[in-house]
Design a protein around this motif. Structure first.
Motif, PDB file in Angstrom:
ATOM      1  N   GLY A   1       0.681  -1.135   0.032  1.00  0.00           N
ATOM      2  CA  GLY A   1      -0.248   0.023  -0.006  1.00  0.00           C
ATOM      3  C   GLY A   1       0.967   1.181   0.088  1.00  0.00           C
ATOM      4  N   GLU A   2       0.163   2.336  -0.444  1.00  0.00           N
ATOM      5  CA  GLU A   2       1.258   3.682  -0.446  1.00  0.00           C
ATOM      6  C   GLU A   2       0.744   4.330   0.735  1.00  0.00           C
ATOM      7  N   VAL A   3       2.015   4.676   1.194  1.00  0.00           N
ATOM      8  CA  VAL A   3       1.773   5.449   2.831  1.00  0.00           C
ATOM      9  C   VAL A   3       2.942   6.559   2.893  1.00  0.00           C
ATOM     10  N   ARG A   4       3.759   6.718   1.777  1.00  0.00           N
ATOM     11  CA  ARG A   4       4.534   7.955   1.633  1.00  0.00           C
ATOM     12  C   ARG A   4       4.007   9.176   1.883  1.00  0.00           C
ATOM     13  N   ALA A   5       4.555  10.111   2.829  1.00  0.00           N
ATOM     14  CA  ALA A   5       4.089  11.133   2.900  1.00  0.00           C
ATOM     15  C   ALA A   5       2.560  11.225   3.412  1.00  0.00           C
ATOM     16  N   ARG A   6       1.972  10.376   3.891  1.00  0.00           N
ATOM     17  CA  ARG A   6       0.588  10.345   4.120  1.00  0.00           C
ATOM     18  C   ARG A   6       0.278  10.084   5.552  1.00  0.00           C
ATOM     19  N   PRO A   7      -0.578  10.755   6.262  1.00  0.00           N
ATOM     20  CA  PRO A   7      -1.111  10.322   7.717  1.00  0.00           C
ATOM     21  C   PRO A   7      -1.406   9.079   7.653  1.00  0.00           C
ATOM     22  N   CYS A   8      -1.138   8.269   8.905  1.00  0.00           N
ATOM     23  CA  CYS A   8      -1.586   6.946   8.958  1.00  0.00           C
ATOM     24  C   CYS A   8      -2.598   6.696  10.180  1.00  0.00           C
ATOM     25  N   VAL A   9      -3.681   5.882  10.074  1.00  0.00           N
ATOM     26  CA  VAL A   9      -4.210   5.547  11.113  1.00  0.00           C
ATOM     27  C   VAL A   9      -4.036   3.929  11.229  1.00  0.00           C
ATOM     28  N   ILE A  10      -3.274   3.778  12.421  1.00  0.00           N
ATOM     29  CA  ILE A  10      -3.115   2.268  12.595  1.00  0.00           C
ATOM     30  C   ILE A  10      -4.262   1.786  13.744  1.00  0.00           C
ATOM     31  N   ILE A  11      -4.651   0.546  13.000  1.00  0.00           N
ATOM     32  CA  ILE A  11      -5.979   0.054  13.913  1.00  0.00           C
ATOM     33  C   ILE A  11      -5.594  -1.550  14.026  1.00  0.00           C
ATOM     34  N   ASP A  12      -6.126  -1.842  15.336  1.00  0.00           N
ATOM     35  CA  ASP A  12      -6.001  -3.299  15.914  1.00  0.00           C
ATOM     36  C   ASP A  12      -7.102  -3.436  16.929  1.00  0.00           C
ATOM     37  N   ASP A  13      -7.336  -4.792  17.096  1.00  0.00           N
ATOM     38  CA  ASP A  13      -8.405  -5.264  17.934  1.00  0.00           C
ATOM     39  C   ASP A  13      -8.126  -4.880  19.520  1.00  0.00           C
ATOM     40  N   MET A  14      -6.736  -5.048  19.821  1.00  0.00           N
ATOM     41  CA  MET A  14      -6.387  -4.687  21.181  1.00  0.00           C
ATOM     42  C   MET A  14      -4.928  -4.129  21.215  1.00  0.00           C
ATOM     43  N   ILE A  15      -4.471  -3.493  22.146  1.00  0.00           N
ATOM     44  CA  ILE A  15      -3.114  -3.118  22.698  1.00  0.00           C
ATOM     45  C   ILE A  15      -2.736  -3.631  23.739  1.00  0.00           C
ATOM     46  N   SER A  16      -1.805  -4.827  23.853  1.00  0.00           N
ATOM     47  CA  SER A  16      -1.624  -5.013  25.182  1.00  0.00           C
ATOM     48  C   SER A  16      -0.306  -4.761  25.360  1.00  0.00           C
ATOM     49  N   THR A  17       0.929  -5.247  24.985  1.00  0.00           N
ATOM     50  CA  THR A  17       2.344  -4.807  25.179  1.00  0.00           C
ATOM     51  C   THR A  17       2.645  -3.458  24.438  1.00  0.00           C
ATOM     52  N   GLY A  18       1.841  -3.108  23.276  1.00  0.00           N
ATOM     53  CA  GLY A  18       2.408  -2.119  22.556  1.00  0.00           C
ATOM     54  C   GLY A  18       3.434  -2.244  21.512  1.00  0.00           C
ATOM     55  N   GLY A  19       4.135  -3.701  21.448  1.00  0.00           N
ATOM     56  CA  GLY A  19       5.168  -4.055  20.688  1.00  0.00           C
ATOM     57  C   GLY A  19       4.643  -3.907  19.231  1.00  0.00           C
ATOM     58  N   THR A  20       3.338  -4.224  18.725  1.00  0.00           N
ATOM     59  CA  THR A  20       3.045  -4.474  17.509  1.00  0.00           C
ATOM     60  C   THR A  20       2.874  -3.042  16.972  1.00  0.00           C
ATOM     61  N   ILE A  21       2.323  -1.986  18.084  1.00  0.00           N
ATOM     62  CA  ILE A  21       2.083  -0.556  17.340  1.00  0.00           C
ATOM     63  C   ILE A  21       3.337  -0.183  17.295  1.00  0.00           C
ATOM     64  N   ASN A  22       4.420  -0.120  18.075  1.00  0.00           N
ATOM     65  CA  ASN A  22       5.713   0.387  18.004  1.00  0.00           C
ATOM     66  C   ASN A  22       6.318   0.070  16.771  1.00  0.00           C
ATOM     67  N   ASN A  23       6.517  -1.166  16.353  1.00  0.00           N
ATOM     68  CA  ASN A  23       7.123  -1.944  15.285  1.00  0.00           C
ATOM     69  C   ASN A  23       6.372  -1.166  14.045  1.00  0.00           C
ATOM     70  N   ALA A  24       4.896  -0.972  14.073  1.00  0.00           N
ATOM     71  CA  ALA A  24       4.279  -0.760  13.007  1.00  0.00           C
ATOM     72  C   ALA A  24       4.756   0.605  12.618  1.00  0.00           C
TER      73      ALA A  24
END
Length: 242
Positions: free
Chosen positions: A179-202
């Motif tokens: 997908g195209e994300v260069r220079a675009r604002p991003c909305v990261i979605i997930d069903d849950m945030i537990s340790t936050g590792g997935t969000i940080n990596n994203a």
């Protein structure tokens, strides 16, 4: 080996038991203790309702935490999702209502009706007023593509998907972005945030490929374990959370 030879000499089968995995054993024991605590409290509530004359019991479980344990991840790791489902039925519960289960297969653990409600419409409608032009809905892994598509359809945004590869038993890394994300604002979605590792990596992966510095993070369930603060602190100050 000597034990096996002695057993064979006596006409017995050799010992083929698997070596103990102390990490899995301790984690399984901790999960079992938590499960017993929750099961006891729920069983008391169900018993009290039956004794008061209730003819049916509906279990409202907005966050079904054991849904993450939907398959074995080691030789001695228990499938806690199935265990809790069995408990619910044996306790007399005849209807379950949950919100955004971690995986759809959890519904198959039950032999009673399960309603898996979605928080996506409510969250998406709230996020619309915070969207910037050219925003992209980002799924942090392949398992959340369906949820990301639901957000995108409701918010009128394109979708990008991060594909992960597992480095070891606990760590993962983003291998590529579709997908195209260069220079675009991003909305990261997930069903849950537990340790936050997935969000940080994203966030780190999106920054590396040139995404705009403004991030919105949205999840149905904010668990936020003790590791979450450490993992989420590196997110740039310009990032937003919801």
């Amino acid at each position: 080996m000597a034990r096996g030879l002695r057993r064979r000499a006596r006409g017995q089968r050799p010992d083929r038991r698997r070596p103990r995995n102390r990490h899995n054993d301790s984690r399984g024991a901790a999960e079992s203790r938590r499960a017993r605590s929750h099961r006891a409290a729920d069983r008391f509530a169900v018993t009290r309702n039956f004794r008061s004359g209730s003819t049916s019991i509906t279990w409202m479980a907005p966050y079904f935490g054991y849904a993450r344990s939907d398959k074995r991840r080691g030789g001695r790791t228990p499938v806690m999702g199935r265990l809790v489902a069995d408990f619910a039925e044996s306790a007399g519960i005849d209807h379950v209502i949950a919100v955004d289960l971690h995986s759809q297969q959890v519904e198959g653990f039950f032999h009673i009706p399960v309603e898996n409600l979605s928080a996506v419409p409510a969250i998406a409608d709230t996020l619309k007023s915070h969207l910037e032009p050219e925003s992209v809905i980002v799924s942090p892994d392949a398992g959340r593509v369906k949820m990301a598509s639901a957000y995108a359809s409701r918010m009128g945004c394109p979708v990008a998907v991060l594909h992960k590869e597992r480095l070891n038993g606990r760590k993962t890394a983003v291998s590529r972005i579709v997908g195209e994300v260069r220079a675009r604002p991003c909305v990261i979605i997930d069903d849950m945030i537990s340790t936050g590792g997935t969000i940080n990596n994203a966030v780190e992966a999106l920054i590396r490929v040139g995404a705009a510095g403004n991030f919105i993070v949205a999840a149905s369930h904010g668990v936020f374990t003790s590791e979450a603060r450490k993992n989420l602190n590196p997110i740039p100050p310009s990032g937003k959370s919801s």
